[in-house]
Motif scaffolding. Sequence first.
Motif, short mmCIF file in Angstrom:
data_model
loop_
_atom_site.label_atom_id
_atom_site.label_comp_id
_atom_site.label_asym_id
_atom_site.label_seq_id
_atom_site.Cartn_x
_atom_site.Cartn_y
_atom_site.Cartn_z
N TYR A 1 0.84 -1.20 0.00
CA TYR A 1 0.00 0.00 0.00
C TYR A 1 0.87 1.25 0.00
CZ TYR A 1 -3.74 -3.24 1.26
OH TYR A 1 -4.64 -4.27 1.26
N ASN A 2 0.33 2.33 -0.64
CA ASN A 2 1.03 3.62 -0.59
C ASN A 2 0.56 4.41 0.62
OD1 ASN A 2 -1.49 4.64 -1.25
ND2 ASN A 2 -1.00 4.94 -3.43
N SER A 3 0.98 5.68 0.72
CA SER A 3 0.72 6.48 1.92
C SER A 3 -0.76 6.79 2.12
CB SER A 3 1.51 7.80 1.84
OG SER A 3 1.15 8.51 0.66
N VAL A 4 -1.57 6.71 1.06
CA VAL A 4 -3.00 7.00 1.19
C VAL A 4 -3.83 5.72 1.27
CG1 VAL A 4 -2.81 9.25 0.08
CG2 VAL A 4 -3.23 7.20 -1.33
N GLY A 5 -3.16 4.59 1.39
CA GLY A 5 -3.88 3.33 1.59
C GLY A 5 -4.31 2.64 0.32
N ILE B 1 -3.52 0.29 -3.12
CA ILE B 1 -2.59 -0.77 -3.52
C ILE B 1 -1.73 -0.27 -4.67
CG2 ILE B 1 -2.36 -3.10 -4.44
CD1 ILE B 1 -5.01 -3.79 -3.10
N ALA B 2 -0.41 -0.19 -4.44
CA ALA B 2 0.51 0.33 -5.44
C ALA B 2 1.34 -0.77 -6.08
CB ALA B 2 1.44 1.36 -4.81
N GLY B 3 1.24 -1.97 -5.57
CA GLY B 3 2.05 -3.06 -6.10
C GLY B 3 2.00 -4.25 -5.15
#
Length: 772
Positions: free
Chosen positions: A311-315, A317-319
């Motif tokens: 997860y990225n900083s805003v929640g 899914i980035a990968g």
Amino acid sequence: MNEVIYDTSITFKERLDYDKLSFFYLSLPIILIGHILGALLLSAMEMTVVDLYSIGIWLLLNVIMFLYRFYHYTLFKKESEKNKLREAKLWLDRYYTNVLLSGIIWGSSALLLFPESDLFGQMILLLFLFAIGFSSLGVLATKRNLLLSYVMVMYGPIVWRLLFLEGELYLNIAYAIISLVLIMIIVANYYGKIINDSLEEREQFADIKASHDKLKERFFSLFERAPVGIYYYDEALQLQDVNLQFMEMNKVTDKDTLMNISLQDAIDDTRILEVHENVFKGKTGNYRGPFNILSGSKEDIYVDLSTVPMYNSVGEIAGGITIINDITSEVTAREKMMRSAYYDMLTNIPNRTLLMDKLKNLIEEKKPTDGLSALLFLDIDNFKKINTSVGHDIGDRILKIAAHKIEQVVGTDDTLARIGGDKFVILVPDVGTQEEGAQAFTTSYITAINQNFIQPLQVGGKDYHISFSIGAVLFADTDATAFDILKRAETAMYEAKKTTRGSTQFYQDSMSVQAREELMLENDIHKAIKNDEFVMYYQPQLNVETNEIIGAEALIRWMHPEKGLIMPDAFIPLAEESGIIIKLEEWIFDRICSDAKKLSEDMGGFNLHHIAINVSTIHFLEPHFVEKLMLLVKKHKVRPEWFELEITESGIMRNVEDAIQKIKELKDFGFTFSIDDFGTGYSSLSHLKELPVDVIKIDQSFVRNMNENDEMIIEAVVAIGQKFDLEVLAEGVESDKILEYLKDINCNTYQGYFAHTPIALDEFEALLKPKK
């Protein structure tokens, strides 16, 4: 200073104290300059109303103090941070002392610079005292006791001076000063709290930063050095980062080789791709099977793979993050694992598991008409000495050769197994139909094994003679389990060890009864310590020439609630074998110290040379033996000079260097030492000159039924004692004839039934009291 602040090996309090110390010294130049300028200005303003002699003395004191404190400041600046931290207390003490000296000098101005008749001059002095005080109190505010001490020496003299001057004005001024000082203290305390809180917040921030840095360091270390492959990938299934293990799996040394590789292009297996795509649905994927190496090779590896969403900083899914474990070796090693489950890896013969399976099957298949079988339990005598003296590598090679030589005797239908360490077991399915003939066959079988070991084993160019203690059990159709049969053979083996090394014993039912009784007795020892069932007896030791009691040997007895009085020979060996001897001897030492203190108090002093205490070798070689014994003596407030520690000759030989070290430490503390059972060992004479002992005891086996050979040994021991300036004590003296003989050969002391049997403490104490 930052290296100290962020050093997490230093406690929070130590760093906080160090911060305060730094705060004191770093603010010192401004304070010193203010003090010296204030002193010069005050002296100039008071010159017209105070005599120059007083001003000169006071000003000289200020200059000296200025130079002295500035010198300490320069020393502090030059000192390394580590030394400052280590010697923080010294630096603080210097600072406190200098502050109080400065306060005393300024406080002395009330005596040296106070103009008796000039009110204006008096006010000027007060003004300067408060100005200097305010400038210092801000710095001292972090240390309340220092603040109060400074205020006392700074303003105490002026208040005292004003209180003793006539006039209501001076009294009011004194009250005003006291009020201002209290206000100053309150303000300073408030200011000090702010400073302390700031310093604490700074240290807490340092702790948080250090924890964050450590966590960050651990994370990257875990990622790069993890024993499994790890890689990150983006929405396009392109690799964004990989760790060293994944690079090794793919046989590449440059990380850039794998960067931005698309899993969709590099992997043909749709199951693997589906697992990776599932993370974008918020799922965790798992896969176990073959995996294409991404470096272009056609070679596959077998993997256990798990992938989770990243997860990225805003929640969002980035990968994904994938953990991949290469289990190729696990798959290819299954056959070896199956073999290792049933065969000993060192000797390549069956292990305990396979032996027990075969024994179990044999017991289940046996019929009353099948005759007798035998199970032989072989244990190499003194094998531990081989491992200890020449190392486990040589020991392992000896075990391999021994297994091979036993195999040469074992029949094709028999099973030879290594069940652990230096222990081998042979299962012989058929040894005959009649017990007498079966026992004869088994004996000849064992003889053949022993014959094969008459010649020494050659390992590493050296010869090693080994022998076996062997236990044998014969069995036919039986209700006993495989474990029961093995246990009986082992019991017989231990019975063989009790007789003579290299001997054989056939199992008898009485052996199990004895083993059970020993186990019950061992359990009773634990209860006896808890229930205080043991008592100490004391056998007097006497001077051979004067027949005067000069000491005693402490001997333990067990008042068993059911079996009555049990002598130590019946339970001490069991206690040593089980390891409970350490706990038992701790009880013994505690009781003897208590008895010795009582004896000293009742007799008006400790009038004996010593009380001798037997020390088990197991206990003596225990790492913390010395420290525990010292603490026990201090606990009972008795003197170590009252006690003589008896250690056996064979015990010393187990670890001569450790024994010498411990003896020296305890002798320095005050204990004396004797070698018990001297003459029954085999190599202590060569070390006797190195052993710092005081007494050697001749074993009672040489004294009690003395013959010509015994006399030669006794005289030799006495001569050795005289040569090495040691006292010699003979045990087991039971006749006047033996005592006279000991006088003739100049033996020093003796003990035995001829003089006194072991007796309780009260009887021993009565024996020592003068006859009326």
